[in-house]
Design a protein around this motif. Sequence first.
Motif, short mmCIF file in Angstrom:
data_model
loop_
_atom_site.label_atom_id
_atom_site.label_comp_id
_atom_site.label_asym_id
_atom_site.label_seq_id
_atom_site.Cartn_x
_atom_site.Cartn_y
_atom_site.Cartn_z
N ALA A 89 -2.81 -9.65 -34.40
CA ALA A 89 -3.30 -9.43 -35.77
C ALA A 89 -4.44 -8.42 -35.75
N TYR A 90 -4.59 -7.72 -36.87
CA TYR A 90 -5.74 -6.83 -37.06
C TYR A 90 -6.50 -7.27 -38.31
N VAL A 118 -10.71 -7.90 -29.48
CA VAL A 118 -11.23 -6.53 -29.39
C VAL A 118 -12.05 -6.28 -30.64
N PHE A 119 -13.32 -5.95 -30.45
CA PHE A 119 -14.18 -5.56 -31.56
C PHE A 119 -14.23 -4.03 -31.58
N VAL A 168 -10.60 -6.80 -34.32
CA VAL A 168 -11.48 -6.94 -35.48
C VAL A 168 -12.19 -5.61 -35.66
N GLY A 169 -12.01 -4.98 -36.80
CA GLY A 169 -12.51 -3.61 -36.93
C GLY A 169 -13.18 -3.30 -38.25
N ALA A 170 -13.92 -2.20 -38.24
CA ALA A 170 -14.54 -1.62 -39.43
C ALA A 170 -14.89 -0.18 -39.09
N HIS A 171 -14.93 0.69 -40.09
CA HIS A 171 -15.31 2.08 -39.79
C HIS A 171 -16.81 2.25 -39.99
#
Length: 996
Positions: A780-781, A750-751, A689-692
């Motif tokens: 998955a992302y 995973v964060f 799980v992501g973000a910039h």
Amino acid sequence: MIFGLMLVMCFDSGVAHDNRTEKGEGQFLTNIRQLTIQGKSAGEGYFSQDGKFLIFQSERDPENPFYQIYMMNLESGDTHRVSSGVGKTTCSFFRANSDEVLFASTHLDPDAKAKQQAEIEFRASGKKRRFTWDYDAHYDIFSTKRDGSALQRLTTAIGYDAEGAYSPDGSKIVFCSLRDAYPTEKLSPENQKRMETNPGYFGDIYLMNADGSDQKRLTTRDGYDGGPFFSPDGERIIWRHFSEDGMLADIYTMKLDGSDVRRLTDFGSMSWAPYYHPSGEYVIFHSNKQGFTNCELFLVDTRGEKEPVRVTFTDRFDGLPVFSPDGKLLAWTSGRTANGDSQLFLADWNHEAAREALKLSGSRPGPQTTETPFSPDMMKQGVGTDPARKQPETGRNETHRFSPEITPDDLRAQVHYLASDELEGRMTGSRGTQMAAHFIAGYFNEIGLKPLGDKGSYFQEFPFVSGSRYIPEQNSLHLIKEGKGTETVSFEVEKDFLPLAFSANGKVEGQVVFAGYGLSVSGNERNRYDSYAGIDVKDKIVLVLHHVPEKVDMKRHLELSRHAGLRYKAMLARERGAKALLIVQGPKSSESGKLIPLSGDKASADSGISVVSISDKVADALFAGSGRNLEAVQAELDVENQQSEGSFPLPLVRVKIAMAVEQIKGADRNVLGFLPPGEGSDSAECIIVGAHYDHIGYGGVDSLAHKGEEGQIHNGADDNASGVSIVLELASSLAEERNKNPKAFKRGIVFALWSGEELGCLGSSYFAAHPKVPLKNVIAYMNFDMVGRLRDNNLIVEGTGSSSAWSRLIEKANVKAGFQLKLLHDPYQPSDVASFYPKGIPVIHFFTGAHEDYNRPTDDPVTLNYDGMARIAGFSRSLLVDLVQQAERPAYVQVRQQEGQRTENVTRRTSWGTIPDFTVEIKEGIKINTVKKDEPADKAGMKDGDIIVEIAGNKITNLYDYNYLMDIAGFGKPVEVIVLRNGKREKLTIVPVARK
């Protein structure tokens, strides 16, 4: 209505067939044929007692877009309408031993015709609305003769009455009603809110005599009870019951007094539309067991002792099945048509094969006896028992330092820090990103995430190129004139020439060949373009003009501009054996005399050839011995004069070049925390799980600051403190959930908060190349970028085509969330998903749309919708919970990239003064949300809501086309644009301006 809901829930999937059954649907169904063809769609067909007629609903009346009831003669094929033609109708049925039929209708609604017209106009506009089940309070049950005469109203209670069916002897009617929820003022505040969002919750089964008398309520259990039918002997009622949250439904039967309730299925899915076989031995129904997007038909025995048996194996919707009275035919509604629209299908039914399949099916575990929530004693509560309905769940543990609840206040606090002036816009590699990274790592540590970075920390450091610079004393350009004598002319770096950022370093010397605009475009004899035709550039130094011919028509200009990138021109020269490439603006260019800046290319690799920008002065010196004039040559090239020679050697001159370009190296950090699975090792499957968390600092080349805003801090509240805060809230909430229920977490999470996205997804790309978990274990992302501006309940979800599982998971989660979703299938998005999809990982990206404050100093915390962000976080949390708990990993789907699609950032050299609308689904073109006053589009007559379908003769099918064509069209020259306005094509002429 029922059919419409199920079609939306279960349409068009691509879900794999069940490999446990080899014979497929052919063992049960033969001679399959499409029964209805006329009209937009048809569904819910029921046989007459003698099997000679079928009554069904269809959208085929040009004056009424809603379903009406029709009857078909199965011998002659004649069809006529039974209902009045006014309002909405659904759920028809034949009465045995009679000429009567029943159906539900809203034709007595005073606004029925106005609603019809409004729906016609809405559909004509090309818009689409999110489907919601229409529990119209004006629905009542009516009986009529088969020819539509002698219409009689059977129910008069306030509220929805529908889904009726006669008993086999024709004496009684069983139906569904929401009348107990009316008047809604009597409901508790909680249930009043529930009535607004989920009215089906209040649906219950009722029984009445065929003339409408003696109406009795049979069910009182929390959750929707509907779709009832009688057993062939008339002794029992079968129906579907939904769980309280509306996510699961199973099949039940009971006696006519509501006693002896039996549960036939425990299927972990939505099981719907049960119907008895005339033998009474089994029931057919449909379910989304194969996925939310692929409903199929199943069989179950009438005691519920066996596991259901799958009947159909064809992608797209199959549902609402009905047997003929003799049990030899099956009619059902299916989307297996050529265009995917629903129609009625008919097939021969193999009764013996069904009996054998059920015989071989395994036994269903658990009791199938009466369940106390349906006991007859509950019927004593009667009508108006709102206090006995669902009670609110107990609250969560509030003792955790970081609230396990996802709250607007938590989101607001996180954004206010990350987007504060103190962090100076979080430019990659800056003090601001260092502060943000420490804040995120501290948060991860406090909620108990495991460090997943370098050396036991939360940080993964990555290098990047922050820019380039030339070394003055190591860069030189000399022109060696040959002839009667040898003369060397030296030129001055930065004044007469400048290396480009992607130039290869080193020294080269050679003769010079002029190659026009340095283009090579394939095509037929008419549109082919090859600057290198007829010349040999091997071991030579090539001189070319920047950009493309300026005087060709706009369509040709755009064709050539697709191949005019500087790196592409360098590659063409290199592949033909050239030693170096010299580029000049040219005296006819609007940028004549200017050198191409060194900055602007942050790729780590050079082009494999020396590339130099030169002034007109240097170019004139190169042309001096050729007897030609560069300005005259360019003039002929600009009009594509086929009689003029556009490429030739430049005699009596050699060039000696020395290039030394140094990349400026920097470093920044991804921040990585890990929530491990509840069981097994940390190396098990996981979701990222992501973000910039970076932005553009004080602006620079990527700023869209207005006049007077230049040089100010660009805080990037929406881009992308909003995404970071949602990831943090998800991490806190799920960490708390895992502490309470670790066994439910079959996968880890995973964060990941990335830096370097604004420079080209640098952090996520580095992680993909140097993963901290095996990429084969990443199922998955999920990405969040610009999710702080939720407007009109519109949420954009991109990349859904990357897995066949997304539509199922999204629809399930959105039942509660209730967003107006725009699903974009294309996974080739210019965001951090681009780092993972090529690695074989399904991706999904959340986005609330572009806005006027994008990349401006005005993107501040006060502009965000924190309640909306909390809803997005809750929605995505539901998706994550399903992903960590479900047994199967989402299947990766390879989507073919559209021809001509470009995922790299455009240079944005031009401005039209338009902002696209990302929240509407249209088949072609780009809808414009905002036309800025006094900007080029406004001056050309463009209006808010226009749909751009062509630019300079090029069809616009997606945002890539729009961005790229708008940019390469340049500025200062008229561009013909075709827009759709109120369904009509309008031609506009826009004169773009240079971006300020």
